[in-house]
Structures are given as structure tokens and as C-alpha cells.
Design a protein around this motif. Structure first.
Motif, mmCIF file in Angstrom:
data_model
loop_
_atom_site.group_PDB
_atom_site.id
_atom_site.type_symbol
_atom_site.label_atom_id
_atom_site.label_comp_id
_atom_site.label_asym_id
_atom_site.label_seq_id
_atom_site.Cartn_x
_atom_site.Cartn_y
_atom_site.Cartn_z
ATOM 1 N N SER A 190 5.636 64.160 9.492
ATOM 2 C CA SER A 190 5.487 64.242 10.948
ATOM 3 C C SER A 190 6.593 63.498 11.680
ATOM 4 O O SER A 190 6.801 63.716 12.872
ATOM 5 C CB SER A 190 4.121 63.699 11.377
ATOM 6 N N TYR B 230 18.351 70.919 13.758
ATOM 7 C CA TYR B 230 17.942 71.888 14.782
ATOM 8 C C TYR B 230 19.023 72.930 15.027
ATOM 9 O O TYR B 230 20.208 72.609 15.048
ATOM 10 C CB TYR B 230 17.611 71.181 16.098
ATOM 11 N N THR C 4 14.445 72.324 10.790
ATOM 12 C CA THR C 4 14.023 72.496 9.401
ATOM 13 C C THR C 4 14.526 71.350 8.527
ATOM 14 O O THR C 4 15.544 70.727 8.822
ATOM 15 C CB THR C 4 14.545 73.814 8.796
ATOM 16 N N TRP D 237 9.080 72.461 9.091
ATOM 17 C CA TRP D 237 9.609 73.416 10.076
ATOM 18 C C TRP D 237 9.011 73.070 11.419
ATOM 19 O O TRP D 237 7.833 72.712 11.508
ATOM 20 C CB TRP D 237 9.211 74.811 9.641
ATOM 21 N N GLU D 238 9.816 73.180 12.483
ATOM 22 C CA GLU D 238 9.348 72.890 13.833
ATOM 23 C C GLU D 238 9.951 73.884 14.799
ATOM 24 O O GLU D 238 11.110 74.263 14.669
ATOM 25 C CB GLU D 238 9.765 71.462 14.208
ATOM 26 N N THR E 3 10.135 74.664 19.133
ATOM 27 C CA THR E 3 9.855 74.181 20.478
ATOM 28 C C THR E 3 9.144 75.261 21.297
ATOM 29 O O THR E 3 9.161 76.434 20.929
ATOM 30 C CB THR E 3 11.155 73.749 21.179
ATOM 31 N N SER F 210 1.364 69.047 13.873
ATOM 32 C CA SER F 210 1.226 68.749 15.293
ATOM 33 C C SER F 210 1.597 69.978 16.102
ATOM 34 O O SER F 210 2.253 70.892 15.611
ATOM 35 C CB SER F 210 2.121 67.572 15.690
ATOM 36 N N GLY F 211 1.163 69.977 17.366
ATOM 37 C CA GLY F 211 1.508 71.054 18.274
ATOM 38 C C GLY F 211 0.433 72.102 18.392
ATOM 39 O O GLY F 211 -0.674 71.951 17.862
ATOM 40 N N THR G 147 5.294 71.894 21.067
ATOM 41 C CA THR G 147 6.168 71.904 19.888
ATOM 42 C C THR G 147 5.339 71.839 18.610
ATOM 43 O O THR G 147 4.543 70.920 18.421
ATOM 44 C CB THR G 147 7.179 70.752 19.940
ATOM 45 N N LEU G 148 5.533 72.843 17.765
ATOM 46 C CA LEU G 148 4.735 73.015 16.555
ATOM 47 C C LEU G 148 5.526 72.549 15.341
ATOM 48 O O LEU G 148 6.659 72.989 15.132
ATOM 49 C CB LEU G 148 4.362 74.492 16.376
ATOM 50 N N ARG G 149 4.927 71.657 14.559
ATOM 51 C CA ARG G 149 5.548 71.194 13.315
ATOM 52 C C ARG G 149 4.589 71.485 12.178
ATOM 53 O O ARG G 149 3.401 71.192 12.258
ATOM 54 C CB ARG G 149 5.856 69.701 13.372
ATOM 55 N N LYS G 150 5.131 72.046 11.105
ATOM 56 C CA LYS G 150 4.307 72.374 9.943
ATOM 57 C C LYS G 150 5.050 72.038 8.658
ATOM 58 O O LYS G 150 6.276 71.982 8.627
ATOM 59 C CB LYS G 150 3.911 73.850 9.932
#
Length: 124
Positions: free
Chosen positions: A16, A22, A39, A53-54, A56, A73-74, A110-113
Motif C-alpha cells: 500500500s 507512473y 506499476t 497496480w494503481e 488515478t 485502497s480506492g 485512486t485504486l491500488r491493487k
């Protein structure tokens, strides 16, 4: 998707908080917004690639790889061109995407996985 970071055996990383590389998304994938994708490939195990991976906030399209993921998150909604019910993603969501599936990602936060991609040909 290569990153100078490699997760060593018997170690861990705070996914996280990991610094990502980017890049802007290719223009043909952008529906609205100015998305940036971050990434970090953490390593490989057999034919699988593990990474972070994230994306925006934005709306963009993609054609998926064979992937398992855990959202850190996100928030986002993933819709499928084939009519499969949408995914509502948030921290803690665990999902799977089928290779070749056309998707639209509506990212509202913003999605982070963390992802695990089956990559039989060796190119993540």
C-alpha cells in the motif's frame, strides 16, 4: 511493467506504500479524465507475475489478462462489454478477470491493487 524492486524470498513489502512507476494511459484507452497508471512488478513464480497496480480517477477501457487481484485502497466500478454484472471495487475486494475480456474502469478514488497474472508466454 518492470520495476527495479524485486520481492526476495522470506521477505515482505508494504504494497500500500510502495513507490510505483507512473505512466499516462494510451489515449485510445481513455474515455474521460487524465488517468495515470502506476506499476511495480514484484516478481515471478512459475508462469505467474506478481505486482502492484494503481490507477488515478478516470474512466478508461482495457482488455484483461487472466488475473486474480486484491484491492488495497480506492474505489472503482468495472463494467464488462459482454454483459457480465459489474464489479464494485473497494479496499478488501478480491476478484478475478478472464483473459480477453473487454472492460471499462470507472475509478472514483485512486485504486491500488495487488495482482497475480497468469503469463504463460513470459511477458507481463
Amino acid at each position: 511493467m518492470n520495476h527495479p524492486f524485486a520481492l526476495l524470498a522470506n521477505h515482505c513489502v508494504a504494497a500500500s506504500q510502495l513507490a510505483l512507476d507512473y505512466q499516462p494511459l494510451p489515449p485510445e484507452k481513455i474515455v474521460t479524465g487524465a488517468p495515470r497508471v502506476g506499476t511495480a512488478e514484484l516478481g515471478r513464480l512459475g508462469d505467474c507475475c506478481l505486482g502492484v497496480w494503481e490507477l488515478t480517477p478516470s474512466v478508461s477501457t482495457d482488455v484483461e489478462a487472466d488475473e486474480f487481484f486484491i484491492v488495497l485502497s480506492g474505489a472503482a466500478t468495472v463494467t464488462f462489454a459482454d454483459g457480465t454484472p459489474s464489479l464494485q471495487l473497494h479496499a478488501g475486494s478480491v476478484g478475478r478477470l478472464r483473459a480477453g475480456t473487454a472492460t471499462t474502469w470507472t475509478v472514483t478514488e485512486t485504486l491500488r491493487k495487488v495482482y497475480v497474472i497468469l503469463d504463460a508466454d513470459g511477458a507481463a
